[in-house]
Each structure stands twice: as structure tokens, then as C-alpha cells.
Scaffold this motif. Structure first.
Motif, PDB file in Angstrom:
ATOM      1  N   TYR A  19     -11.552 -34.068  26.311  1.00 60.10           N
ATOM      2  CA  TYR A  19     -12.656 -33.608  27.146  1.00 60.10           C
ATOM      3  C   TYR A  19     -12.917 -34.655  28.211  1.00 60.10           C
ATOM      4  CZ  TYR A  19     -13.414 -30.836  22.949  1.00 60.10           C
ATOM      5  OH  TYR A  19     -13.246 -30.011  21.886  1.00 60.10           O
ATOM      6  N   LYS A  20     -13.503 -34.199  29.295  1.00 58.46           N
ATOM      7  CA  LYS A  20     -13.959 -35.145  30.309  1.00 58.46           C
ATOM      8  C   LYS A  20     -15.434 -35.384  30.079  1.00 58.46           C
ATOM      9  CE  LYS A  20     -10.550 -35.537  33.566  1.00 58.46           C
ATOM     10  NZ  LYS A  20      -9.737 -34.322  33.548  1.00 58.46           N
ATOM     11  N   LEU A  21     -15.828 -36.624  29.919  1.00 63.12           N
ATOM     12  CA  LEU A  21     -17.254 -36.901  29.815  1.00 63.12           C
ATOM     13  C   LEU A  21     -17.867 -36.745  31.203  1.00 63.12           C
ATOM     14  CD1 LEU A  21     -17.159 -39.813  27.285  1.00 63.12           C
ATOM     15  CD2 LEU A  21     -18.059 -37.549  26.915  1.00 63.12           C
ATOM     16  N   ARG A  22     -19.167 -36.824  31.224  1.00 62.63           N
ATOM     17  CA  ARG A  22     -19.914 -36.463  32.432  1.00 62.63           C
ATOM     18  C   ARG A  22     -19.361 -37.076  33.713  1.00 62.63           C
ATOM     19  NH1 ARG A  22     -23.198 -32.610  34.177  1.00 62.63           N
ATOM     20  NH2 ARG A  22     -23.737 -33.214  36.266  1.00 62.63           N
ATOM     21  N   SER A  54     -18.471 -35.474  19.255  1.00 63.60           N
ATOM     22  CA  SER A  54     -17.993 -34.404  18.394  1.00 63.60           C
ATOM     23  C   SER A  54     -16.675 -33.857  18.929  1.00 63.60           C
ATOM     24  CB  SER A  54     -19.034 -33.292  18.337  1.00 63.60           C
ATOM     25  OG  SER A  54     -18.445 -32.103  17.912  1.00 63.60           O
ATOM     26  N   TYR A  55     -15.747 -33.587  18.021  1.00 65.33           N
ATOM     27  CA  TYR A  55     -14.427 -33.150  18.458  1.00 65.33           C
ATOM     28  C   TYR A  55     -14.399 -31.690  18.860  1.00 65.33           C
ATOM     29  CZ  TYR A  55     -14.631 -31.811  13.574  1.00 65.33           C
ATOM     30  OH  TYR A  55     -15.040 -31.298  12.397  1.00 65.33           O
ATOM     31  N   ASN A  56     -15.478 -30.958  18.632  1.00 63.11           N
ATOM     32  CA  ASN A  56     -15.412 -29.512  18.808  1.00 63.11           C
ATOM     33  C   ASN A  56     -16.380 -28.955  19.841  1.00 63.11           C
ATOM     34  OD1 ASN A  56     -14.039 -27.175  17.974  1.00 63.11           O
ATOM     35  ND2 ASN A  56     -15.799 -26.526  16.776  1.00 63.11           N
ATOM     36  N   THR A  57     -17.109 -29.810  20.550  1.00 65.71           N
ATOM     37  CA  THR A  57     -17.994 -29.276  21.585  1.00 65.71           C
ATOM     38  C   THR A  57     -17.553 -29.813  22.938  1.00 65.71           C
ATOM     39  OG1 THR A  57     -19.548 -31.111  21.401  1.00 65.71           O
ATOM     40  CG2 THR A  57     -19.971 -29.207  20.032  1.00 65.71           C
ATOM     41  N   ILE A  58     -17.756 -28.996  23.969  1.00 69.47           N
ATOM     42  CA  ILE A  58     -17.422 -29.450  25.317  1.00 69.47           C
ATOM     43  C   ILE A  58     -18.547 -30.342  25.819  1.00 69.47           C
ATOM     44  CG2 ILE A  58     -15.972 -27.501  25.887  1.00 69.47           C
ATOM     45  CD1 ILE A  58     -18.659 -26.735  27.581  1.00 69.47           C
ATOM     46  N   LYS A  59     -18.224 -31.204  26.765  1.00 69.57           N
ATOM     47  CA  LYS A  59     -19.211 -32.208  27.161  1.00 69.57           C
ATOM     48  C   LYS A  59     -19.930 -31.865  28.439  1.00 69.57           C
ATOM     49  CE  LYS A  59     -17.469 -34.148  23.700  1.00 69.57           C
ATOM     50  NZ  LYS A  59     -17.985 -33.549  22.487  1.00 69.57           N
ATOM     51  N   GLN A  60     -19.319 -31.047  29.286  1.00 62.14           N
ATOM     52  CA  GLN A  60     -19.968 -30.771  30.560  1.00 62.14           C
ATOM     53  C   GLN A  60     -19.673 -29.333  30.955  1.00 62.14           C
ATOM     54  OE1 GLN A  60     -18.680 -33.243  33.773  1.00 62.14           O
ATOM     55  NE2 GLN A  60     -19.936 -32.104  35.215  1.00 62.14           N
ATOM     56  N   LEU A  61     -20.688 -28.514  30.900  1.00 63.74           N
ATOM     57  CA  LEU A  61     -20.484 -27.094  31.154  1.00 63.74           C
ATOM     58  C   LEU A  61     -20.113 -26.813  32.606  1.00 63.74           C
ATOM     59  CD1 LEU A  61     -20.663 -24.213  30.094  1.00 63.74           C
ATOM     60  CD2 LEU A  61     -23.082 -24.251  30.513  1.00 63.74           C
ATOM     61  N   MET A  98     -11.633 -33.868   9.239  1.00 68.48           N
ATOM     62  CA  MET A  98     -12.558 -34.628   8.403  1.00 68.48           C
ATOM     63  C   MET A  98     -11.879 -35.772   7.655  1.00 68.48           C
ATOM     64  SD  MET A  98     -15.624 -33.889   8.862  1.00 68.48           S
ATOM     65  CE  MET A  98     -16.065 -32.172   8.958  1.00 68.48           C
ATOM     66  N   LYS A  99     -10.570 -35.945   7.861  1.00 69.36           N
ATOM     67  CA  LYS A  99      -9.905 -37.099   7.257  1.00 69.36           C
ATOM     68  C   LYS A  99     -10.426 -38.376   7.904  1.00 69.36           C
ATOM     69  CE  LYS A  99      -5.418 -35.672   5.558  1.00 69.36           C
ATOM     70  NZ  LYS A  99      -3.974 -35.827   5.770  1.00 69.36           N
ATOM     71  N   ARG A 100     -10.463 -39.455   7.111  1.00 67.60           N
ATOM     72  CA  ARG A 100     -11.018 -40.702   7.637  1.00 67.60           C
ATOM     73  C   ARG A 100     -10.218 -41.235   8.819  1.00 67.60           C
ATOM     74  NH1 ARG A 100     -16.113 -42.386   6.146  1.00 67.60           N
ATOM     75  NH2 ARG A 100     -15.636 -44.593   6.152  1.00 67.60           N
ATOM     76  N   ASP A 101      -8.908 -41.043   8.812  1.00 72.98           N
ATOM     77  CA  ASP A 101      -8.113 -41.647   9.881  1.00 72.98           C
ATOM     78  C   ASP A 101      -8.073 -40.790  11.139  1.00 72.98           C
ATOM     79  OD1 ASP A 101      -6.828 -39.959   8.221  1.00 72.98           O
ATOM     80  OD2 ASP A 101      -4.944 -41.045   8.123  1.00 72.98           O
ATOM     81  N   PHE A 102      -8.786 -39.665  11.151  1.00 81.24           N
ATOM     82  CA  PHE A 102      -8.915 -38.893  12.378  1.00 81.24           C
ATOM     83  C   PHE A 102      -9.974 -39.569  13.243  1.00 81.24           C
ATOM     84  CE2 PHE A 102     -11.270 -35.672  14.757  1.00 81.24           C
ATOM     85  CZ  PHE A 102     -10.262 -35.103  15.495  1.00 81.24           C
ATOM     86  N   ASP A 103      -9.579 -40.018  14.433  1.00 81.46           N
ATOM     87  CA  ASP A 103     -10.514 -40.750  15.286  1.00 81.46           C
ATOM     88  C   ASP A 103     -11.158 -39.793  16.268  1.00 81.46           C
ATOM     89  OD1 ASP A 103     -11.908 -42.385  16.876  1.00 81.46           O
ATOM     90  OD2 ASP A 103     -10.292 -43.815  17.253  1.00 81.46           O
ATOM     91  N   THR A 104     -12.395 -39.438  16.012  1.00 74.53           N
ATOM     92  CA  THR A 104     -13.016 -38.400  16.837  1.00 74.53           C
ATOM     93  C   THR A 104     -13.298 -38.893  18.256  1.00 74.53           C
ATOM     94  OG1 THR A 104     -14.982 -37.036  17.074  1.00 74.53           O
ATOM     95  CG2 THR A 104     -15.207 -38.905  15.650  1.00 74.53           C
ATOM     96  N   VAL A 105     -13.627 -40.199  18.417  1.00 75.08           N
ATOM     97  CA  VAL A 105     -13.914 -40.697  19.771  1.00 75.08           C
ATOM     98  C   VAL A 105     -12.649 -40.653  20.623  1.00 75.08           C
ATOM     99  CG1 VAL A 105     -14.685 -42.674  21.086  1.00 75.08           C
ATOM    100  CG2 VAL A 105     -15.793 -42.114  18.944  1.00 75.08           C
ATOM    101  N   GLN A 106     -11.529 -41.065  20.021  1.00 77.35           N
ATOM    102  CA  GLN A 106     -10.271 -41.010  20.752  1.00 77.35           C
ATOM    103  C   GLN A 106      -9.927 -39.566  21.119  1.00 77.35           C
ATOM    104  OE1 GLN A 106      -8.879 -43.817  21.701  1.00 77.35           O
ATOM    105  NE2 GLN A 106      -7.579 -42.525  22.976  1.00 77.35           N
ATOM    106  N   PHE A 107     -10.181 -38.660  20.178  1.00 73.81           N
ATOM    107  CA  PHE A 107      -9.898 -37.239  20.431  1.00 73.81           C
ATOM    108  C   PHE A 107     -10.738 -36.736  21.601  1.00 73.81           C
ATOM    109  CE2 PHE A 107     -10.474 -32.712  19.875  1.00 73.81           C
ATOM    110  CZ  PHE A 107      -9.211 -32.295  19.511  1.00 73.81           C
ATOM    111  N   VAL A 108     -12.016 -37.128  21.619  1.00 74.36           N
ATOM    112  CA  VAL A 108     -12.898 -36.694  22.707  1.00 74.36           C
ATOM    113  C   VAL A 108     -12.378 -37.234  24.035  1.00 74.36           C
ATOM    114  CG1 VAL A 108     -15.202 -36.999  23.667  1.00 74.36           C
ATOM    115  CG2 VAL A 108     -14.933 -36.368  21.295  1.00 74.36           C
TER     116      VAL A 108
END
Lengths: 369, 188, 202
Positions: free
Chosen positions: B155-158, C118-125, B141-151
Motif C-alpha cells: 500500500y502507499k501510505l498517505r 494492518s495488512y488488509n485495509t487500504i491506507k488512502q481512499l 497470523m504467523k509470528r514471522d509474517f511482518d505486517t509493517v513490511q507487507f504494508v
């Protein structure tokens, strides 16, 4: 002969748990000797997501914080933004908001009723209560377009005016629900099995309730007459007449009776709203010109709403940009379901865990967001 | 004499060193004080002014000025006033002694802030992993934590899914088309 | 034969070999009673009670709840999956007996939905579990959930609902994908050991 303590996990995949959380129990026979709640199975990082979104974008996701009762979240968020930006909401919009909040309370109480019966293995109550709750959802669908998530209470007002004849249909539904209540009583609340199991179980004594900051029906079942709607009236709650039902036993049965009485109060409030709903058309405040970029001035505020399970508090901080610096949410379950539940479960029976959790109104998504 | 929030603030101001105060709206006031004064003010509020409960502990990250602002919100069931007691702590490695001894529910709130912002609360008995599991790196929750970069990193997006998986809307359309065809045949 | 509807009879007529008829019959029986394990992973859990209770009454389609994974045929994952939940879901899925199917409700298991950042959910099951049917929506209404079950029943009848076999055949791919998320805190191997031909090696 010394008995061994065994440790079991109650949840997250368990029919007797409310939502997606788990309780780790140390058992001696059937008696619980130690309990520890584990949450975080539903953590999405809402507060981080709100940081990245403009006010209007954030408004569409706040309702997802609490699934069974999303409207207090919308109202809280909207009211917080209005306080920070100094928007003046028209009276009609306030009446509509009060109506939506009461309808949401009613459907949340029905869902609680279903869970309370279901957690005792009394499967008629979910069958009845969920089906009757669906009639409220139909009304919601007509008014807002959404069954569960409504996104109706926007910052500055409400999204739509009433459809034609809506209040009549609402009144008709209230008559129906009222005629059903005696049947609900006979089925569950006066059922000898329920009385036997619910009385004297899961007791919160008044001193503990104050010390832990218990809120909502759980507090009122301990004999305190505290309700944000009465204490710090918001929207139109100062204008309508209702009483705050209380009980003194502080057990599962007391909480059930408080909630049962609140259903009647909600019906009475909704009838008053139907009578007094203004005819004017104005439902939106004068909004900033640029819809895409509302600048929230620097400052912070705390807004509270009474939901069916207790008080929601939003701590909102604006920093002069079009995004909010911080929105911090405290749902009622953050108090009830962690420290308090852990201590209440000690020395109770394994078979009562589901019933106690349900009667506290435990709802994990609002703990972890 | 009826109790007003101004009287209350004046009484607190007489007893403690308050660096700033304001009334936000009816029944909500904010006080700024130093970290050393915090416990004194909170105990005074609870024991003398009968602020029975702690609504929440708010935390906002002011990264530009390099501090966290912690707001302890005490609520009174007799006057229905809320007082936010605000302190500023540094953004890295700061520690604030726990207020668990004053209000029990602070334990949960502190546990959350510890996990989300990395503020330490010495004395808290349950300061362990809360929402996140096996989390390494910067508190989210710190401001300098970049959630988009983390994602993007984690994770792999679709991408193209498994061939066998079917979509309900497609299946439904197929079913309706088949039904229509059947009705048409029957009509003929 | 009286219980078969027109569609079933038409299908039956087209089958040539006796073995095909047996397969068809097995699938027919399977689809008639589906015990679902509703894992309330997210918002969609709120639409499961209306689906199974008096108003929408899923039981008329042969769908009803099961209490434990070992008695269930289909696991219903109702919404976004936090990393912490995903671990438990995989373990629950591996405990289920075959034949087993997965239904995912909502947009979030498909592509992350509104929680894409969101940093805590997976994106593709799909990457971690073999999903047989996805029901889009935020969240899907009870009608859509029932539609999902109908689609699953059709797939079972056609013999195409083979997510479990896919999981067994490509266990290494799935386990590697899971490992990307969990890192060195993988879930214990004893729930999936028998998937490996050499007797368990993960």
C-alpha cells in the motif's frame, strides 16, 4: 413445470443486511434452497495488531472489535490482563464496570430493537429506539468522554471517577425509559403484523442450539437458562439480583421477547447499582511502576463476558514480554452467523432473511475482527 | 460429593495419557496431550462428562520453540467448567484431523485457523477461503509474517490527495469565519 | 424567490450571464435533495442511524437514505476499507448515476488511521475513488457527519464537487492504482467501460 433456481447475493451493499457481510442465496421462486455466508469485508487483523502493541496500546484498539457494544471487549481484555498479571481491582472500579456494562447492554438492546423494526419495514421503531439510545450515549459521553467507543475500562480499574450528580441523571433516564417501554410494546411487539411475521419463523430447536454452541438470548429463547453473568459471575454480578428470562419457542418472536425482558432486567440491575455504589475514591489497582512497559508473565487464560448478543470469549496468552503473544477473540456471531444461519435460512422466505439475521444479533466485525 | 475440577482431571488422567495438567483458576483447567489422544479426550469429555459445547479453538504461535499450540476449549453447561485440551503441532505443513464430527461449530473455528496459521484440518467440509480474498504467501497470523513490511510493499501510505477534495474542519472554519464577518458587518 | 436565503440571493446578484444563472439554478436544485447510499464499510456505520433518525434528523437538510446505488447521489463510506470491501465499493460507485459524490467518514480512509499497520485495509481512499468530502474523527459524531453534508452542499452550489468528472477524466490513473491492490483479480470491466473514449479497453 420445472422452475429454475437463481442465485442472488444479499449484501454486502444491501439495506436489509446487518453490517457489512453478504449471504449468497439460491432461490426457487421466493423460497431459499441454499444459503452461504461470505464474511471478511471487515477483516483488519486485530490479533496481528495486538501482537505488535504493548498492553496499554492494545487496550485502546480492542473496543473497535465490536461497534454496537464495545464495552464487553474492553472488560474482557482488562480482566484477562489482570488475571495474567495478578492485579487486584478495587471494589468501586468493579461497580463502575458493572454499571458501564449494563448501560452498554441497554443501548445494544435499543439498537437491536431499531434493527428488528427496520428489517420489517416498520420505520417508526428505528426513529424511536435510536433517539432514546442517544440519551444513553449522552450519559456515556459525560462519564467517559466518548460517545460510542469509551476506552473506559482499563486494565487495573477504570479511567475516571463518577462526575457529580451522574447517578441521579442515570436514575432519571431509567425512569424515562421504563415509561417508554409500554409504548414500544404497543408499537412493535404487540403489533399484529409483527406477530404474524415473527411467530414460527427462524426456529432453532434446543438440540441444535446445544450442538452448535448457540449463546446469549438466542439460547435462552430455546428454553435454556444459561447466562455467564449467573453461571460464572464476574465483576459485581454475583452481588446484584436479577433473573434470566427465557422463552421456549426458539423463533424470532421468542428471541424478541427475551431481549425485551432483558431490557427490564438491565434497568433493575442499574437501579441496584445506583443504590449500592460505594462512595470511596479508589478506582485503580496498584499498577506496575513503569507505565510504558508492563511485563505480562508467561501463561494463558480464557475470560468470558455476557454481552447483549451472547458470550464473548477471549483467549489470552502472555509470554513474559511487554506485549501479549496472542489474543484470540470469539464473538457470539461466529457461531450464529455462519454455519447456523446457513442452515436456518434453508426453506425460509427471501423477505424474512433480514429479520432472521437481525434477530440472531448478527454483527460481522466480531466474526472477522 | 460435589464435583470439583480436580476430580474431573483425575478421571481423565486415569483414562488417557496426559502429559501435563494445571488448574488455571476456578472452573478453568488445562490438559496437555498428544495429537493421537486428542479425539479420544474430546469425545470422552463430550459423551461421558457432558461437555456440551466447544467455546473456541485457540491457537498460539511459539516460534522460538517451533510449534503451534492448539487449545480446544470445551465447556459444560452443568458444572460450568472449561477444559482446555492442548496439543502441539509443528509450524509448517502440520495437519490435525477435524473435530467437526464432535461439535459442529468447530467447522468455523478450524476454517479460521487454517486461513490465519496454515494448519490443515483433513475432513473439514468447508476448508476454503474465509476472511481474505485472493491471498498469496504466508498466512498472516504467523509470528514471522511482518505486517509493517507487507504494508510498505503493498500500500502507499498517505501522500498528497486530490486537489478538489475538501476537509470538513477547514470548510467549517471558513463557514464560521464568513458568519462572523457577516455579523460584524450587520453590527456596523 | 421566497425560498432563497440571504446567501443565495447575494450569490445570484453577482452572476452576470444568463447561462451562469442556469448553472447556478441547476446546482441549487441538486443540493436541496441528496439521496445517500450509506455503505457501512466500518465503524462509522453506527453513527449513520442517529444521523438520519429523530434526534439529528438529517432530512431537514434534504439528506435521506436511498436503497440502491442507482437512485443515490452520494455514497457515504463510513470507515476503514478492507481490500475485499474496496472491490465492492468501486463497483457500487461505478453503478451510480451522475451527478455523484463521495463522502468518507473517519480517519482510516484519509491515512489509514489506527489501522495503518494492518495488512488488509487500504491506507488512502483518494487513490482509488475521487473523494469529495472527508470527515475526520474516530468515528465522527452525527454533528460532524451533518457538517460534512453541509460542506458537500456548499461545494455543489459552487459547482466544485466534480469528483465524478475527475474519475472519468483520469480513469486510467485510478484503474492503475486499483490494479496495484487487486493485481490480476481486477473487477469486471462492464461497470466502467463507458469511461474509456475508445469504447472500453481495460
Amino acid at each position: 413445470m420445472a422452475q429454475d433456481i437463481i442465485t442472488i447475493f444479499h449484501g454486502p451493499q444491501h439495506p436489509g443486511i446487518t453490517g457489512n457481510m453478504s449471504v449468497e442465496l439460491d432461490l426457487l421462486g421466493e423460497t431459499i434452497k441454499r444459503a452461504e455466508t461470505h464474511v471478511g469485508y471487515l477483516h483488519r487483523g486485530f490479533e496481528k495488531m495486538i501482537e505488535r502493541r504493548t498492553v496499554l496500546q492494545a487496550f485502546t484498539i480492542v473496543c473497535r472489535i465490536c461497534v454496537p457494544e464495545p464495552d464487553p471487549n474492553e472488560e474482557n481484555f482488562a480482566r484477562g490482563v489482570e488475571e495474567l498479571m495478578g492485579l487486584e481491582v478495587p471494589e468501586k472500579a468493579k461497580w463502575l464496570r458493572t454499571m458501564v456494562l449494563e448501560m452498554a447492554r441497554l443501548q445494544a438492546q435499543m439498537l437491536w430493537f431499531a434493527g428488528q423494526g427496520g428489517s420489517l419495514g416498520h420505520y417508526i421503531s428505528p426513529q424511536w429506539a435510536v433517539a432514546d439510545r442517544d440519551l444513553i450515549l449522552d450519559l456515556f459521553e459525560e462519564l467517559t468522554g466518548g460517545r460510542v467507543y469509551h476506552m473506559y475500562i482499563t486494565p487495573g480499574g477504570v479511567r475516571r471517577d463518577l462526575p457529580e450528580g451522574f447517578l441521579g441523571r442515570l436514575g432519571h433516564f431509567l425512569d424515562y425509559l421504563e415509561s417508554r417501554l409500554p409504548e414500544y410494546d404497543n408499537m412493535l411487539l404487540r403489533n399484529p403484523v409483527f406477530l404474524e411475521r415473527a411467530r414460527g419463523v427462524g426456529i432453532i430447536d434446543p438440540a441444535t442450539a446445544r450442538e452448535y454452541g448457540v449463546v446469549g438470548p438466542n439460547l435462552r429463547a430455546c428454553g435454556f437458562m444459561n447466562d455467564i453473568r449467573k453461571d460464572e459471575p464476574y465483576e459485581m454480578y454475583g452481588e446484584v439480583d436479577f433473573i434470566v428470562p427465557t422463552e421456549t419457542s426458539g423463533d424470532v418472536y421468542g428471541r424478541a421477547m427475551v431481549r425485551r425482558a432483558e431490557i427490564e432486567q438491565s434497568i433493575s440491575i442499574l437501579r441496584q447499582i445506583i443504590r449500592r455504589m460505594p462512595a470511596e475514591k479508589e478506582i485503580m489497582a496498584v499498577l506496575p511502576k513503569n507505565h510504558r512497559k508492563w511485563e505480562v508473565p508467561k501463561g494463558d487464560t480464557l475470560v468470558k463476558t455476557e454481552s447483549a448478543r451472547g458470550e464473548y470469549s477471549y483467549y489470552m496468552v502472555g509470554d513474559g514480554t511487554d506485549k501479549l503473544r496472542r489474543v484470540q477473540v470469539k464473538g457470539p456471531s461466529a457461531v450464529h452467523a455462519i454455519t447456523l444461519l446457513e442452515e436456518m435460512l434453508v426453506d425460509s422466505q427471501l423477505s424474512d432473511v433480514a429479520m432472521i439475521m437481525n434477530s440472531l444479533g448478527t454483527n460481522p466485525p466480531e466474526i472477522e475482527r | 460429593m460435589t464435583e470439583t475440577i480436580d476430580n474431573l482431571l483425575e478421571r481423565i488422567g486415569r483414562n488417557f495419557q496426559i502429559t501435563g495438567q494445571e488448574v488455571k483458576k476456578a472452573g478453568l483447567a488445562a490438559l496437555h496431550c498428544s495429537q493421537e489422544q486428542l479425539h479420544g479426550v474430546l469425545i470422552y469429555l463430550k459423551e461421558v462428562e457432558k461437555f456440551d459445547t466447544l467455546t473456541m479453538i485457540g491457537c498460539a504461535d511459539w516460534i522460538e520453540d517451533d510449534y503451534f499450540e492448539l487449545s480446544y476449549m470445551a465447556y459444560s453447561f452443568t458444572t460450568f467448567f472449561t477444559v482446555m485440551v492442548k496439543i502441539r503441532v509443528s509450524r509448517d505443513g502440520s495437519s490435525v484431523p477435524t473435530v467437526e464430527g464432535i461439535w459442529r461449530q468447530a467447522r468455523t473455528f478450524e476454517r479460521e485457523i487454517h486461513e490465519m496459521f496454515g494448519v490443515d484440518f483433513p475432513g473439514n467440509t468447508r476448508l476454503k477461503e474465509f476472511f481474505l480474498e485472493n491471498w498469496q504467501g504466508m498466512p498472516p497470523m504467523k509470528r514471522d509474517f511482518d505486517t509493517v513490511q507487507f504494508v510498505k510493499d503493498h500500500y502507499k501510505l498517505r501522500e498528497e490527495g486530490r486537489e478538489g477534495a475538501c476537509n470538513v474542519s477547514v470548510e467549517r472554519k471558513k463557514r464560521i469565519d464568513a458568519k462572523k464577518l457577516e455579523l460584524k458587518k450587520e453590527g456596523e | 424567490m421566497d425560498n432563497l436565503n440571504k446567501k443565495d440571493k447575494a450569490q445570484l446578484k453577482e452572476l452576470k450571464s444568463p447561462m451562469a444563472v442556469v448553472d447556478w439554478a441547476v446546482n441549487w436544485f441538486r443540493k436541496q435533495s441528496i439521496f445517500m447510499l450509506a455503505y457501512g464499510t466500518g465503524c462509522g456505520a453506527i453513527e449513520i442511524p442517529p444521523t438520519v433518525t429523530a434526534r439529528y434528523d438529517a432530512e431537514r437538510f434534504g439528506v435521506r437514505g436511498a436503497a440502491t446505488p442507482r437512485q443515490a447521489d452520494v455514497i457515504v463510506l463510513s470507515g476503514y476499507l478492507a481490500v475485499k470491501t474496496l472491490k465492492r465499493v468501486i463497483r457500487t460507485y461505478e453503478q451510480m448515476q451522475e451527478p455523484k459524490y463521495v463522502i468518507a467518514l473517519g480517519s482510516c480512509p484519509i491515512n489509514g488511521g489506527m489501522y495503518w499497520d494492518s495488512y488488509n485495509t487500504i491506507k488512502q481512499l483518494d487513490r482509488y475513488l475521487p473523494v469529495d468530502v472527508t470527515v475526520a474523527g474516530c468515528m465522527p459524531r452525527p454533528e460532524a457527519v451533518l457538517e460534512g453534508f453541509m460542506a458537500l452542499k456548499d461545494k455543489i452550489q459552487r459547482g466544485e464537487a466534480e469528483g465524478a468528472r475527475d474519475y472519468r477524466d483520469n480513469i486510467e490513473k485510478y484503474k492503475n492504482n486499483q490494479k496495484e491492490i487487486f493485481g490480476d483479480k481486477m473487477l469486471p470491466g462492464y461497470t466502467c467501460d463507458w469511461y474509456f473514449s475508445d469504447g472500453g479497453s481495460f
